[in-house]
Design an enzyme around this catalytic site. Sequence first.
Site, mmCIF file in Angstrom:
data_model
loop_
_atom_site.group_PDB
_atom_site.id
_atom_site.type_symbol
_atom_site.label_atom_id
_atom_site.label_comp_id
_atom_site.label_asym_id
_atom_site.label_seq_id
_atom_site.Cartn_x
_atom_site.Cartn_y
_atom_site.Cartn_z
ATOM 1 N N SER A 1 -45.575 -9.700 -13.164
ATOM 2 C CA SER A 1 -44.953 -10.958 -12.752
ATOM 3 C C SER A 1 -44.907 -12.030 -13.840
ATOM 4 O O SER A 1 -44.296 -13.084 -13.630
ATOM 5 C CB SER A 1 -45.646 -11.508 -11.512
ATOM 6 O OG SER A 1 -45.281 -10.740 -10.385
ATOM 7 N N LYS B 1 -41.522 -13.190 -14.533
ATOM 8 C CA LYS B 1 -40.901 -14.298 -13.800
ATOM 9 C C LYS B 1 -40.744 -15.542 -14.668
ATOM 10 O O LYS B 1 -39.812 -16.337 -14.478
ATOM 11 C CB LYS B 1 -41.713 -14.626 -12.547
ATOM 12 C CG LYS B 1 -41.695 -13.539 -11.469
ATOM 13 C CD LYS B 1 -42.587 -13.918 -10.297
ATOM 14 C CE LYS B 1 -42.431 -12.989 -9.096
ATOM 15 N NZ LYS B 1 -42.970 -11.644 -9.299
ATOM 16 N N TYR C 1 -45.323 -16.925 -2.057
ATOM 17 C CA TYR C 1 -45.034 -16.176 -3.283
ATOM 18 C C TYR C 1 -44.266 -14.901 -2.935
ATOM 19 O O TYR C 1 -44.667 -14.162 -2.034
ATOM 20 C CB TYR C 1 -46.355 -15.844 -3.977
ATOM 21 C CG TYR C 1 -46.224 -15.217 -5.338
ATOM 22 C CD1 TYR C 1 -45.808 -15.963 -6.432
ATOM 23 C CD2 TYR C 1 -46.529 -13.874 -5.532
ATOM 24 C CE1 TYR C 1 -45.701 -15.389 -7.687
ATOM 25 C CE2 TYR C 1 -46.429 -13.298 -6.778
ATOM 26 C CZ TYR C 1 -46.017 -14.061 -7.852
ATOM 27 O OH TYR C 1 -45.900 -13.490 -9.098
ATOM 28 N N ASN D 1 -41.461 -11.679 -4.398
ATOM 29 C CA ASN D 1 -40.562 -10.984 -5.316
ATOM 30 C C ASN D 1 -39.097 -11.076 -4.877
ATOM 31 O O ASN D 1 -38.220 -11.293 -5.712
ATOM 32 C CB ASN D 1 -40.987 -9.529 -5.492
ATOM 33 C CG ASN D 1 -42.143 -9.379 -6.463
ATOM 34 O OD1 ASN D 1 -42.377 -10.236 -7.299
ATOM 35 N ND2 ASN D 1 -42.878 -8.295 -6.345
ATOM 36 N N GLU E 1 -47.072 -22.151 -13.261
ATOM 37 C CA GLU E 1 -47.898 -22.916 -12.324
ATOM 38 C C GLU E 1 -48.771 -23.851 -13.149
ATOM 39 O O GLU E 1 -49.326 -23.435 -14.174
ATOM 40 C CB GLU E 1 -48.717 -21.938 -11.470
ATOM 41 C CG GLU E 1 -47.812 -21.084 -10.583
ATOM 42 C CD GLU E 1 -48.395 -19.717 -10.231
ATOM 43 O OE1 GLU E 1 -49.627 -19.535 -10.368
ATOM 44 O OE2 GLU E 1 -47.613 -18.825 -9.829
ATOM 45 N N LYS F 1 -49.779 -18.022 -15.750
ATOM 46 C CA LYS F 1 -49.162 -17.012 -14.876
ATOM 47 C C LYS F 1 -49.918 -15.707 -15.026
ATOM 48 O O LYS F 1 -50.256 -15.294 -16.147
ATOM 49 C CB LYS F 1 -47.684 -16.798 -15.244
ATOM 50 C CG LYS F 1 -46.935 -15.910 -14.254
ATOM 51 C CD LYS F 1 -46.684 -16.610 -12.935
ATOM 52 C CE LYS F 1 -46.116 -15.683 -11.854
ATOM 53 N NZ LYS F 1 -47.151 -14.819 -11.269
ATOM 54 N N SER G 1 -49.066 -8.250 -12.737
ATOM 55 C CA SER G 1 -49.672 -6.934 -12.497
ATOM 56 C C SER G 1 -48.603 -5.916 -12.139
ATOM 57 O O SER G 1 -47.594 -6.251 -11.515
ATOM 58 C CB SER G 1 -50.672 -7.001 -11.336
ATOM 59 O OG SER G 1 -51.592 -8.044 -11.485
#
Length: 350
Positions: free
Chosen positions: A54, A57, A139, A141, A260, A303, A306
């Site tokens: 991730s 992202k 959260y 995907n 974040e 961030k 995994s």
Amino acid sequence: MVDQAIRPIMAEHEVPGMAVAVTVGGKAYFFNYGLASIKDQTPVSETTLFELGSISKTLTATLASYAQASGKLSLDAHPSAYMAQLKGSDIDKASVLNLGTYTAGGLPLQFPEAVKDAHMADYFRQWQAQAAPGTQRRYSNPSLGLFGHVTALALGSDFDEAMNQLFAQLGLSSSYLRVPPGAVANQAWGYDEDKQARRMDPGVLAAPTYGVHSSSADMIGFMQVNIAPEQLDEPARRAVQGTHVGYFKVGAMVQGLGWEQYPWPVSLKRLQAGNSRSMITQANAARRIGAPKAPSAPTLFNKTGSTGGFGNYVAFVPAKKIAVVILANKNYPIPDRIKAGHAILEQLAP
């Protein structure tokens, strides 16, 4: 300093290999541990390719910010502005910004198993919101995947092609959505709890959500351009700066595009809470920030990422010109990644 943070984690969780990089004042340092392949006894290096999960992202968010800076994408628009078949659906009540900040109204963490690429548009058309857009962060995907998909449509491009162009503009020379034949030798194997070698099996909209392969050399380079975006040409500079804008307050964390945020210095407890299982798997109340802007006070951006065989963490503090990249070919617990990254950053901070 890095050894003290990393070696105990590798031993405790039997992690085959880790690539760690830090930057201080514009200079990068690399620390490589263990094996990229147990079978071939290939050592990890700063050019070893890991599945980012991730952390991908944050690159998708940078692409969306690039599309916005180029005048091709509006974060305030609704998805149907770029994907007409979503007109009139629940998902179209959300904005593009809601998709990019997981606040569209309750999209799940993963697509249902039955959903395949060909059914993606149908899934979003039929999805029913559980909350009003902008009131909760869940959260997801599918949320970030659709965000990347509409970004590519706004750019009039295939997502992979658009991302490859972004990699070039950011100076990322060993980052790929599809590892080319010439780079396969650098590709690490991931490992599960039984030490079985594995690689990612991409699902629907995998590319924008968890599909990037990269090295610690490229990732610390990405941290450096986030610390000092002024080194980039336009509109890449504005693209990176756009991902530093905070849009929603969620507990102690501020959610931007991809990144974040936490005020620096931040306690380990607070940082682990913001990256906890409940923040990943549950809906959390979100409050829209009235005048979204990049923070003026010292701030940590982070961030996790995994896949089945990889576990990673990246964080940077622009005001201190410090960053850490921790890439591992085993999916070990997130709290321990945060602990290691936090320990390194605290000691790097002047």
